[in-house]
Design a protein around this motif. Structure first.
Motif, PDB file in Angstrom:
ATOM      1  N   TYR A  68       0.795  -1.222   0.000  1.00 12.73           N
ATOM      2  CA  TYR A  68       0.000   0.000   0.000  1.00 12.73           C
ATOM      3  C   TYR A  68       0.832   1.277   0.000  1.00 12.73           C
ATOM      4  O   TYR A  68       0.289   2.355   0.228  1.00 12.73           O
ATOM      5  N   THR A 126      -4.435 -13.911   6.821  1.00 13.69           N
ATOM      6  CA  THR A 126      -5.474 -13.098   7.436  1.00 13.69           C
ATOM      7  C   THR A 126      -6.584 -12.843   6.416  1.00 13.69           C
ATOM      8  O   THR A 126      -6.386 -13.013   5.203  1.00 13.69           O
ATOM      9  N   ALA A 128      -7.626 -10.021   5.293  1.00 15.27           N
ATOM     10  CA  ALA A 128      -7.162  -8.999   4.344  1.00 15.27           C
ATOM     11  C   ALA A 128      -6.227  -9.617   3.305  1.00 15.27           C
ATOM     12  O   ALA A 128      -6.298  -9.282   2.107  1.00 15.27           O
ATOM     13  N   GLN A 129      -5.345 -10.498   3.745  1.00 11.00           N
ATOM     14  CA  GLN A 129      -4.442 -11.153   2.804  1.00 11.00           C
ATOM     15  C   GLN A 129      -5.211 -12.028   1.823  1.00 11.00           C
ATOM     16  O   GLN A 129      -4.879 -12.090   0.633  1.00 11.00           O
ATOM     17  N   ARG A 131      -8.204 -11.535   0.703  1.00  6.79           N
ATOM     18  CA  ARG A 131      -8.844 -10.670  -0.296  1.00  6.79           C
ATOM     19  C   ARG A 131      -7.847 -10.252  -1.368  1.00  6.79           C
ATOM     20  O   ARG A 131      -8.164 -10.247  -2.565  1.00  6.79           O
ATOM     21  N   LEU A 132      -6.644  -9.901  -0.948  1.00  8.61           N
ATOM     22  CA  LEU A 132      -5.603  -9.533  -1.913  1.00  8.61           C
ATOM     23  C   LEU A 132      -5.273 -10.708  -2.828  1.00  8.61           C
ATOM     24  O   LEU A 132      -5.101 -10.548  -4.041  1.00  8.61           O
TER      25      LEU A 132
END
Length: 389
Positions: A68, A126, A128-129, A131-132
């Protein structure tokens, strides 16, 4: 015309995915079927020497600090220029971080064949990971799953079945072969191990998912039943101190040998009587293949693709994750019946040679590249509608 193929790995450390990637790169290069290049995110690790011996040219490094920040954009631009200047036809990434970085840069550079990789099930990433990673897979033309368990996981996560290619990791049998004139005593002296019956686990001590405490709790029960048993933990990582303390609490201070990263895997396995895997999650464990290729019976947890390698009661035993009581019982059974243990190990060796050879891995990879580079462009497109905007 030979395609130009770029393989991207995280680092040159002695991890399973890195070793498998370097092995595949070497085979592709020696096959003469494509022009191979190699890139990394971190230029560190002992495998760099093997990569240099392949004479593939410059191995660019793209160091990341975050997905990011401004540096991520800078590195994307650098990789994009490399892809265009070297007319890369296929990019093949080998882990979570290179999937996200490599697929994004390759999509922006319009590389015509983009191959991502998945070698783990649950327990590692996680939300978030995840989703990436799903976003990276949308940018890929194919996602290679290293086991059927991982393939099923990808389907549950919404990756289209037509996009998933299941390729088992190939094992170079030479990695677990030793010189015939070396004696057991010489190997034990070299590794500073005692003349006892050895139960060995090869797994990094970096991530709790490897669940070494279950192995140690099983070891305590085995030690009580088989007094001359000793236990070897090969691997390094931040959990080392805690595991040493647990071993002492279990009364195993003089029975467990933490040998760190082992460069002599073939020699270690040759003097091991039983091998183990105690993980709570895996994709497809390279350690299991190494145990079997070295003709050692394995007691492994029922995670990931373990059942695709180990045949229950024939090449080893499969126990529930976290069940140290059953793990210990199976270890004791094998230690008390060395003839059967040797027979199971030999059957495992035969299975690895037939089903998990590096030659088969190479063949399937070349087939995939052919499919992606010679098919009509319209069939090559990823799910553009799902690309992040």
């Amino acid at each position: 015309m030979k395609p130009n193929v770029l393989h991207m790995i995280d680092s040159f450390e002695q991890g399973g995915s890195e070793r498998t990637a370097i092995q595949l790169v070497r085979q592709l290069h020696e096959s003469g079927r494509c022009r191979v290049r190699l890139a990394c995110l971190q230029n560190k690790g002992t495998l760099r020497e093997k990569a240099d011996r392949l004479n593939l040219g410059e191995i660019p490094e793209y160091p990341l600090t975050s997905f990011y920040d401004r540096n991520f954009v800078t590195q994307l631009r650098r990789l994009g220029r490399f892809l265009k200047e070297n007319e890369i036809d296929v990019i093949h990434t080998h882990d979570f971080y290179t999937n996200i970085f490599g697929m994004t840069a390759a999509a922006l550079a319009r590389v015509r064949a983009r191959v991502a990789y998945k070698g783990e099930t649950g327990g590692f990433r996680t939300p978030a990971q995840k989703r990436l990673e799903r976003g990276a897979f949308r940018l890929a033309h194919r996602v290679v799953a290293n086991s059927d368990a991982v393939r099923r996981q990808l389907l549950r996560e919404g990756v289209p079945a037509a996009k998933v290619a299941q390729h088992y990791n190939g094992l170079d049998i030479k990695r677990v072969q030793i010189q015939s004139d070396v004696t057991r005593g010489e190997i034990l002296n070299m590794l500073a191990l005692p003349e006892r019956r050895l139960v060995t686990i090869v797994a990094n001590l970096q991530h709790p998912v490897k669940d070494h405490p279950t192995f140690l709790q099983a070891a305590a029960r085995v030690r009580a039943a088989v007094p001359d048993a000793a236990f070897v933990i090969a691997g390094e990582g931040k959990l080392m101190a805690d595991l040493r303390e647990l071993a002492a609490q279990l009364g195993l201070k003089d029975d467990v040998f933490f040998i760190g990263r082992c460069e002599k895997v073939a020699e270690l396995l040759s003097v091991s009587d039983v091998c183990a895997l105690s993980s709570t999650a895996e994709g497809f464990s390279n350690a299991i293949l190494e145990y079997m290729a070295a003709a050692r019976p394995a007691v492994v947890t029922d995670v990931g693709g373990a059942r695709e390698a180990v045949t229950e009661g024939e090449t080893g035993y499969i126990v529930p994750a976290g069940d140290y009581v059953q793990m210990a019982a199976r270890m004791i059974e094998l230690l008390r019946d060395p003839k059967r243990a040797r027979s199971m190990g030999e059957r495992g060796r035969i299975l690895v040679e037939a089903k998990f050879s590096c030659e088969q891995h190479l063949h399937k990879t070349l087939e995939l590249y052919d499919e992606l580079t010679v098919r009509p462009a319209a069939t090559a497109q990823p799910d553009v509608a799902l690309m992040p905007r």
